[in-house]
Structures are given as C-alpha cells and as structure tokens.
Design an enzyme around this catalytic site. Structure first.
Site, PDB file in Angstrom:
ATOM      1  N   ASP A 169     -37.446  -0.572  12.399  1.00  0.00           N
ATOM      2  CA  ASP A 169     -38.554  -0.417  13.341  1.00  0.00           C
ATOM      3  C   ASP A 169     -38.441  -1.479  14.431  1.00  0.00           C
ATOM      4  O   ASP A 169     -37.332  -1.787  14.887  1.00  0.00           O
ATOM      5  CB  ASP A 169     -39.884  -0.516  12.587  1.00  0.00           C
ATOM      6  CG  ASP A 169     -40.960   0.370  13.180  1.00  0.00           C
ATOM      7  OD1 ASP A 169     -41.468   0.038  14.263  1.00  0.00           O
ATOM      8  OD2 ASP A 169     -41.293   1.383  12.556  1.00  0.00           O
TER       9      ASP A 169
ATOM     10  N   HIS B 121     -45.580  -2.418  16.003  1.00  0.00           N
ATOM     11  CA  HIS B 121     -45.469  -1.237  15.143  1.00  0.00           C
ATOM     12  C   HIS B 121     -44.758  -1.556  13.834  1.00  0.00           C
ATOM     13  O   HIS B 121     -45.202  -1.138  12.752  1.00  0.00           O
ATOM     14  CB  HIS B 121     -44.726  -0.129  15.901  1.00  0.00           C
ATOM     15  CG  HIS B 121     -44.743   1.201  15.218  1.00  0.00           C
ATOM     16  ND1 HIS B 121     -43.746   1.611  14.376  1.00  0.00           N
ATOM     17  CD2 HIS B 121     -45.640   2.225  15.278  1.00  0.00           C
ATOM     18  CE1 HIS B 121     -44.008   2.841  13.931  1.00  0.00           C
ATOM     19  NE2 HIS B 121     -45.155   3.233  14.467  1.00  0.00           N
TER      20      HIS B 121
ATOM     21  N   SER C  55     -46.085   8.185  11.454  1.00  0.00           N
ATOM     22  CA  SER C  55     -45.429   6.905  11.158  1.00  0.00           C
ATOM     23  C   SER C  55     -46.148   6.200  10.014  1.00  0.00           C
ATOM     24  O   SER C  55     -45.526   5.674   9.083  1.00  0.00           O
ATOM     25  CB  SER C  55     -45.452   5.995  12.394  1.00  0.00           C
ATOM     26  OG  SER C  55     -44.549   6.409  13.372  1.00  0.00           O
TER      27      SER C  55
END
Length: 616
Positions: free
Chosen positions: A170, A225, A419
């Site tokens: 990520d 994120h 996600s």
C-alpha cells in the site's frame, strides 16, 4: 497523559502566585470554604491546552460541604510542618505527607475548613483532591467490525493471529505507529520489515544486498491509506468496551510501499512489491498479502502482468486478499487483480450506522459486482467496508483532502471502500492460519466461503445475487471451525495457467435478455455423445447446460443495484449446488457478452491505485 500534565501546569501556576496569596491570606477576611470538585469523568476527550484556574476557598455558603461530612483536600503551606499543624489545630484528619510540595493530604468538614482559614498560616493553600485517570489506558473508541465478523469472541479465546505475518502492499505505514507498534501478545516491534519499492526503483542503491537490518528503517506513510488498512487488520488498541480495535491484534506486519503519496502506483511497483514479498516469505513468515488497490480490466486475466504476479504468489503458498473495487453497483465492474480466479476478492457491506443490528446491514452501493469477463463469480465474499474507523496519520494527504473524516483526538480516520473490506478479511484469514497453520491457500478460500453468511430475506430467498455478495458476509468463527476442503478453485491449475498451457473460464454467462446466471454442470459426456448432441455448440463443449440455473435460488440476476430492504445475514443457508460455481473449466472462448466489451490483449493498464468511496 493529558490529565496528569494538566496537574503539573496547575501546580506551576500555583507556585507563581505564592507571594501574592501569602499576603492575601494574612489580611483580615471572612470565613469561606472550598467546594469539593466532582470526580473527573472518564472521557476520551483531550485535556484543554490552557491551565485551569486555581481552586482556592471561594465557594458560596450554599455550596459548602455539610457539617460533619469530610471531604478530601491537599493543604499546602510554607513548610509541610506548618501545613500539618494547621490541619491538626483545625480538627481535621491527616491522610498523608506530601513534603515534595510542602503539603499534606487532609480530610475536613465545613467547620474544620473554616477553622483552618481562621488562623493565619504562611503560604496556606487549599486544593480539591481532584481525580486523575491513567494515561496508559485511554478510553479508545469501539470499532465494531471485529465483533461484526465474529473475530472478537476468538480474541477472548486467545486466537489473535499470533505467529502469522500479513504483508500490506500500500502507501506504507506511519512513523507514529501507535497501536501498530506492539502486538497483543507483546511483540515489539511487530512491524518486522518495511520495503519502499518506489525508492528502490528511483535509487537502486537504496537497499544494498549485503547491508545489515536493510529493511528495518521507517518508510513512513505520506498518504494515510496504508496505515488505515494495516490498523484494520492488526491494531492492538483496546476500546472502552474492552474489545480489540483490530481484527487480528496479534499478527506481525510487513509494510511494502507500492503506492505514492497520492495513493497511485504503477504496475511495475505493485508487481515488484509482490515479488519482494514472495522472496521474503520465509524470512518473515509471510502467509497473507493484502492488496487494497485496483486497476481497470483491459485483457483476459492470464494476459495481465499484475494478475500473473498474484498467481505466482498464490502458487508459492501465500493467501492473496484483494479489494473487489469501488465501481459498483453495475455488473462486470470487478477490477484487476480481483478478477483473478484464484485470489480471494472482497466486496463491501455497511451497517448503515446501526452497528449491532444485522438486519440493517446492507451491500454497499459502491461495491463492485461480477461476473468477470471469463465467467467467474466475483466477489467470493463480502466484509464490513462502510465508514470503517481505524488509526491513521493526522497529517497525510487523505487527512488534508477529507478533514471531515479525521478524528484528531486519537487520531483515527473513518473511510469506506472495498479496500477496508479486504483488510477486514485479511485479518480473518490471519486468525484462521493461527488456528490451522497447515491450510493451503485453496482451503483457506474454501473455508472462508463455507463459513460466510449470505444475506437472505424474510422468505428465505437470497437478498442479493451471488454476483453481488458471493458466498456472503465473512464470519471468523464459522470459517475457523469449518472442516470443508476442496470446495474452491477446483478445476484450476495455477502452474499450468502461468505456463500458458491452460487457461480457465467460470460458469457465469448472460442470457438473451441480459440476465446473468450460472450454468449447470453435467457429467462429462462421451466423445460420440458430445459430437452428436445439439448442446455441443454451447460454451465449454457441451459440458454445461444453459438455463437450468434459473431454478437456483438467487443466482439469476438482471444487473439491478442493491436494494434497501431489510435482510438477515443467515448462518444456516444452504447454497444450491454447493460452491461449484467457483470451479474453473478449460477456456473455450465461447462466451459472448452483450455489453460490447472489446479486449485489448496487447496492452494492460499501466497504473493502479486507491479511490476512497463515499461514506455509507
């Protein structure tokens, strides 16, 4: 920490006023008393940044403590002995010495407090004995999703994912690791390695082969994120309810940065990250790769290089969990690499802000739906993915873009998307692997699907098509205790697929009216029967019967979006024909889709990334 710091600032401010107050108490004055401060509430709110006013004896008469009812105070004077003598002469009770601040603890009723003030004492100060709370156990917020997917009861039983490593590919992990620093079992640090693919590409000498501790330095998370996803999987923070905030608080983490500060990446970087994780799987015990990212489909799954990489990881023994994508609710919106038939692709469910009312849970409207262009049912399962709270940087790009999603008190961010649903599922997989470390990726997928709970209506029919919810909402307990085997990826051979020897199609198709359905399977016919049968012209050489699937409950779908009708996430629903809809068959190129999709077998998307979904 905030409340204890406030006390320090209070005492410093009191010392600065000492001389003035000494003159004040020596002057003639009326008898007054201190109103005892109420116990400070246990609250997650941060302490104010300004020092509180000094609490001295100024309370009005109607607020004074009743005669004979003692309250606790701290009595300070120029020396501790002066303070002790003053309390004794007033008739109060000494509860302890505080010589470090020239004071004693005391219990005084209203008359004793008045008597204390009646005799001038140098430096006399009287403080309420206010309550403080421990900074080591802050009242963190409940995150709900560990309970909603059946993980919290496993935590109570000691199953936390201990000994399993999840590689999160990520945007990295925040340097301020917070609840990611230490696992629930006490492992510190629990982030075993960090690898920055983008840095390695830009600077080939960044990771010299012979250097020691080459993967120990922080790569940070400039977006937010990656930390959010890692926290959903692994946070060991304990909420005010006593529940862990993460799904698998005992797991180890490996952070691989494949997306930039804007949450975008290149195929090269994601593939290089998968390659690094596969090469390091034995060194760090990597059993799971989480890919909360997506790219548009531009070729058959076997011709896509990112799909080839996840197939290689799956073949090496790593369970790959992938976000289905946020392009729903239209059919055939599954992205890459979620369209890969081998991996576990995850759609999103929201509790619609009713966390403990399962009949209010519903499929998120943004959740991508299947089938894939090769006829595979996707997603395999769905997980909680609406307004998911987790630890994340308060200064990252996402925090700046969406300040309304940020909670500065902890700090946490609330985000929605497949996600987040993929991260929840990766945590569940880690729990399964702790309990059954010998499970193969195929059997992890099988038991995860077997333990899932599909949404059904009050009449017992499926509330959502199999193309929208797969096998249903993941449930950690049912998946962990499942004994199912060989019910997923049957008929598929990842080695042959990678070698280009054989490729596969699924059982999904579309009828003349645009409805999606699953073709029934018949026992293979003999060669002569196949040649003579009029079914021989159908896809897969006549071994699939078209139309019978319309009798299966909920498998015929016209592509309509999810409804808001109340549903029950059933634990007792029996799937028609088991999970054979997840099987693969040798590709015959016999599928004709009516949406005009044009393959581009000579090119693949050059980028992938994350796109936060609207909160649901």
């Amino acid at each position: 920490m905030g409340k204890i710091d406030r006390r320090k600032r209070w005492l410093l401010g009191a010392g600065a006023l000492g001389v003035a107050l000494t003159l004040f108490v020596l002057a003639p004055r009326e008898e007054t008393s201190v109103t005892p401060a109420p116990a400070a509430p246990r609250t997650p709110e941060p302490a104010p940044q300004t020092a509180p006013p000094v609490r001295v004896a100024t309370a009005p008469k109607e607020q004074q403590a009743p005669v004979g009812v003692r309250q606790r105070y701290i009595v300070q004077a120029s020396t501790a002995e002066l303070a002790r003598g003053a309390v004794t002469r007033a008739g109060g009770v000494i509860t302890g010495d505080l010589t470090i601040i020239r004071a004693v603890g005391a219990e005084l009723d209203e008359r004793e407090l008045a008597a204390l003030w009646s005799e001038p004492v140098a430096g006399l100060r009287v403080y309420d004995d206010a309550a403080v709370s421990s900074s080591a156990t802050p009242a963190l917020p409940e995150t709900y999703y560990p309970t909603q997917v059946g993980a919290s009861p496993l935590h109570t039983g000691g199953i936390t994912g201990r000994g399993v490593t999840v590689a999160v590919l990520d945007t990295g992990v925040w340097q301020e690791k917070g609840p990611l620093q230490q696992s629930s079992s006490g492992r510190n640090p629990r982030v075993l390695a960090q690898y920055d693919v983008i840095l390695a590409r830009q600077n080939p000498s960044a990771y010299p082969l012979l250097s020691l501790n080459k993967y120990s330095r922080d790569i940070d998370d400039l977006n937010g994120h990656g930390t959010h996803i890692s926290s959903i999987i692994a946070s060991s923070g304990i909420a005010s309810t006593g529940q862990y905030q993460g799904v698998a608080p005992g797991v180890n983490l490996v952070s691989v940065r494949v997306l930039d500060s804007n949450g975008m990446g290149r195929y090269f970087d994601v593939i290089a990250g998968i390659q690094w994780a596969v090469n390091q799987r034995l060194a760090y015990g990597i059993r799971v790769i989480n890919l909360s990212l997506s790219a548009p489909v531009q070729s058959h799954y076997w011709d896509d290089p990112l799909n080839q990489a996840v197939m290689a990881a799956w073949g090496s023994g790593i369970v790959v969990v992938v976000a289905a994508g946020n392009a729903g609710p239209a059919p055939m919106t599954i992205g890459v690499p979620a369209n890969n038939p081998y991996v576990i692709s995850v759609g999103a469910v929201t509790d619609a802000y009713h966390p403990y009312e399962p009949d209010k849970y519903k499929l998120a409207t943004f959740s991508s739906a299947g089938p894939t262009y090769e006829g595979f049912v996707k997603p395999e399962v769905v997980a909680m993915g609406g307004h998911i709270r987790a630890y994340a940087p308060n200064d990252g790009v996402l925090a700046q873009q969406f300040p309304q999603w940020l909670d500065l008190r902890y700090p946490d961010m609330t985000m929605s998307g497949t996600s987040q649903a993929a991260a929840v599922t990766s945590g569940v997989v880690a729990l399964m692997l702790e309990a059954n470390p010998l499970l193969s990726p195929n059997n992890v997928k099988c038991r995860l699907m077997d333990g899932a709970r599909p949404a059904v209506r009050s009449d017992g029919h499926l509330a959502y098509s199999v193309f929208q919810q797969g096998a249903g909402l993941v449930n950690a307990q049912d998946a962990l205790y499942s004994t199912a085997s060989n019910c997923a990826n049957q008929g598929l051979n990842v080695a042959a697929d990678l070698a280009g020897i054989q490729h596969y199609g699924g059982r999904a198709n579309q009828d003349a009216n645009g409805n999606f359905y699953i073709m029934e399977v018949e026992e293979p016919m003999g060669l002569l029967t196949t040649l003579l049968s009029p079914l021989g012209s159908l896809p897969l050489l006549g071994q699939l019967l078209v139309g019978l699937a319309q009798t299966l409950d909920g498998l015929l779908w016209d592509g309509s979006p999810p409804t808001d009708d109340g549903v029950t996430w059933s634990g007792g629903y029996t799937w028609s024909n088991g999970f054979t809809w997840s099987n693969g068959y040798t590709w015959s190129n016999g599928y004709t889709w009516s949406n005009g999709y044009t393959w581009s077998n000579t090119s693949a998307p050059s980028s992938s990334g994350i796109e936060p979904a609207p909160q649901e």
